[in-house]
Design an enzyme around this catalytic site. Structure first.
Site, PDB file in Angstrom:
ATOM      1  CB  CYS A   1      -9.732   5.061  -0.496  1.00 45.82           C
ATOM      2  SG  CYS A   1      -8.236   5.672   0.300  1.00 45.82           S
ATOM      3  CB  THR A   2      -6.053   1.336   1.561  1.00 45.68           C
ATOM      4  OG1 THR A   2      -5.488   2.593   1.227  1.00 45.68           O
ATOM      5  CG2 THR A   2      -5.602   0.245   0.666  1.00 45.68           C
ATOM      6  CG  HIS A   3      -5.733   5.481   3.963  1.00 44.97           C
ATOM      7  ND1 HIS A   3      -5.131   4.756   2.965  1.00 44.97           N
ATOM      8  CD2 HIS A   3      -4.743   6.093   4.658  1.00 44.97           C
ATOM      9  CE1 HIS A   3      -3.820   4.929   3.046  1.00 44.97           C
ATOM     10  NE2 HIS A   3      -3.554   5.737   4.061  1.00 44.97           N
TER      11      HIS A   3
ATOM     12  CE1 TYR B   1       3.017   5.941  -3.195  1.00 49.50           C
ATOM     13  CE2 TYR B   1       2.101   4.090  -4.409  1.00 49.50           C
ATOM     14  CZ  TYR B   1       3.128   4.641  -3.673  1.00 49.50           C
ATOM     15  OH  TYR B   1       4.250   3.899  -3.427  1.00 49.50           O
ATOM     16  N   GLY B   2      -2.679   9.314  -4.156  1.00 49.94           N
ATOM     17  CA  GLY B   2      -3.977   9.654  -4.743  1.00 49.94           C
ATOM     18  C   GLY B   2      -4.017  10.848  -5.660  1.00 49.94           C
TER      19      GLY B   2
ATOM     20  CB  CYS C   1      -2.662   1.174  -2.947  1.00 46.90           C
ATOM     21  SG  CYS C   1      -2.758   2.886  -3.427  1.00 46.90           S
ATOM     22  CG  ASN C   2      -9.054   1.184  -3.667  1.00 45.68           C
ATOM     23  OD1 ASN C   2      -9.997   0.579  -4.141  1.00 45.68           O
ATOM     24  ND2 ASN C   2      -8.696   1.030  -2.404  1.00 45.68           N
ATOM     25  CB  THR C   3      -4.267   5.467  -5.913  1.00 45.06           C
ATOM     26  OG1 THR C   3      -5.176   6.059  -4.991  1.00 45.06           O
ATOM     27  CG2 THR C   3      -3.784   6.488  -6.906  1.00 45.06           C
TER      28      THR C   3
ATOM     29  CG  ASP D   1      -1.891   1.199   1.197  1.00 46.64           C
ATOM     30  OD1 ASP D   1      -2.329   1.580   0.096  1.00 46.64           O
ATOM     31  OD2 ASP D   1      -2.192   1.762   2.261  1.00 46.64           O
ATOM     32  CB  SER D   2       0.171   4.691  -1.058  1.00 42.18           C
ATOM     33  OG  SER D   2      -1.098   4.799  -0.446  1.00 42.18           O
TER      34      SER D   2
ATOM     35  CD  GLU E   1      -0.848   7.221   5.868  1.00 38.81           C
ATOM     36  OE1 GLU E   1       0.266   7.152   6.411  1.00 38.81           O
ATOM     37  OE2 GLU E   1      -1.357   6.265   5.230  1.00 38.81           O
TER      38      GLU E   1
HETATM   39  N1  DGL Z   1      -3.892   3.731  -0.650  1.00 41.01           N
HETATM   40  C1  DGL Z   1      -4.577   4.763  -1.376  1.00 41.01           C
HETATM   41  C2  DGL Z   1      -5.810   4.193  -2.071  1.00 41.01           C
HETATM   42  O1  DGL Z   1      -6.345   3.166  -1.694  1.00 41.01           O
HETATM   43  C3  DGL Z   1      -4.979   5.908  -0.492  1.00 41.01           C
HETATM   44  C4  DGL Z   1      -3.829   6.722   0.002  1.00 41.01           C
HETATM   45  C5  DGL Z   1      -3.086   7.466  -1.062  1.00 41.01           C
HETATM   46  O2  DGL Z   1      -3.624   8.401  -1.676  1.00 41.01           O
HETATM   47  O3  DGL Z   1      -1.946   7.086  -1.277  1.00 41.01           O
HETATM   48  O4  DGL Z   1      -6.270   4.774  -3.023  1.00 41.01           O
END
Ligand code: DGL
Length: 264
Positions: free
Chosen positions: A183-185, A39-40, A71-73, A7-8, A153
């Site tokens: 989104c993971t978060h 990363y978004g 990570c979805n992004t 993940d990011s 975070e």
């Molecule tokens: N892990 C990212 C996601 O699931 C969210 C955090 C980011 O923007 O890096 O999209």
């Protein structure tokens, strides 16, 4: 060999924890690029480069047989290219999976769905595309919810509430049947989100849906499953150690698991 989860940042720990709880027998290694999160809001090229470095690290240094991009992004902007170019050229025997397709499959069970994600995921239209491949008649309303990432975070709950309400307002009166947390978060706030949306809207949270999909995948891919070691061990790697990384690792993986610093 291990199961890798990338993940990011720290959000993917929610997914890692859920996977490990469901399949405790395997060895896991989590890699969070906490130095370069988020990363978004980054370009396709940058997300691809960062994700490739993370996945490459998990294959080369950690001997993972399979990596799940939590990570979805990264799933939206890098996964396909990693599967079609990087894996084919460098690790043809190993696998990389994302979270986007399993989530899209879940969304496709409804007629009208809402999706929240990072700006990058929403503007990539990846969910719209993946859901459309399953059923093009499904109505989709997307809304980016970028401020929730830094709040997670920071491990912040209270200050997040006004942001959550603002992002969900878009769905008022739209008659969505389900909302996907793309989104993971965001699962970090799923009880707050469920409370705001009420009982009639199903909240699709990736930590809940990924387990069955992964179990099913491993059942169908014996060539991967038979390589997995079963030492019940979990390792957390990050590119920057902050107080919150230490706290979340302790909260979710127990006192004995300490985050280790790595360089990608
Ligand atoms: N892990 C990212 C996601 O699931 C969210 C955090 C980011 O923007 O890096 O999209």
């Amino acid at each position: 060999m291990k199961i890798g989860i990338f993940d990011s940042g720290v959000g993917g720990l929610i997914i890692a924890k859920a996977i490990r709880k469901a399949m405790p027998e395997y060895d896991y290694v989590y890699l969070g690029d906490t130095k370069r999160v988020p990363y978004g809001n980054r370009s396709h090229e940058t997300v691809y480069e960062f994700t490739k470095q993370g996945v490459g690290y998990l294959f080369r240094k950690e001997n993972c047989a399979i990596v799940i991009i939590a990570c979805n992004t990264a799933s939206a902007k890098a996964l396909r290219r990693i599967q079609q170019e990087y894996l084919v050229e460098n690790f043809p025997e190993r696998k990389v999976l994302g979270v986007l397709v399993p989530t899209a499959e879940e969304c496709a069970k409804y007629k009208k769905v809402g999706i929240i994600g990072t700006s990058g995921t929403v503007s990539s239209d990846s969910f719209v595309c993946e859901i459309g491949k399953i059923n093009s008649k499904i109505k989709i309303i997307q809304n980016p919810a970028p401020m929730l990432v830094p709040l997670v975070e920071e491990g912040e709950k209270e200050l997040a509430l006004p942001f959550i309400k603002k992002y969900l307002k878009v769905f008022d009166g739209k008659n969505i049947e389900a909302l996907a947390l793309g989104c993971t978060h965001y699962p970090f706030y799923k009880s707050e989100i469920r409370k705001i949306l009420g009982k009639n809207i199903k909240v699709i949270s990736q930590d809940e849906i990924i387990i069955d999909k992964l179990k099913d995948y491993l059942k169908r891919h014996d060539e991967i499953t038979k390589k997995l070691s079963c030492g019940k061990h979990a390792k957390i790697l990050v590119t920057d150690i902050t107080k919150n990384v230490e706290k979340l690792t302790k909260d979710w993986f127990g006192e004995d698991t300490k985050p280790e610093l790595v360089k990608l």
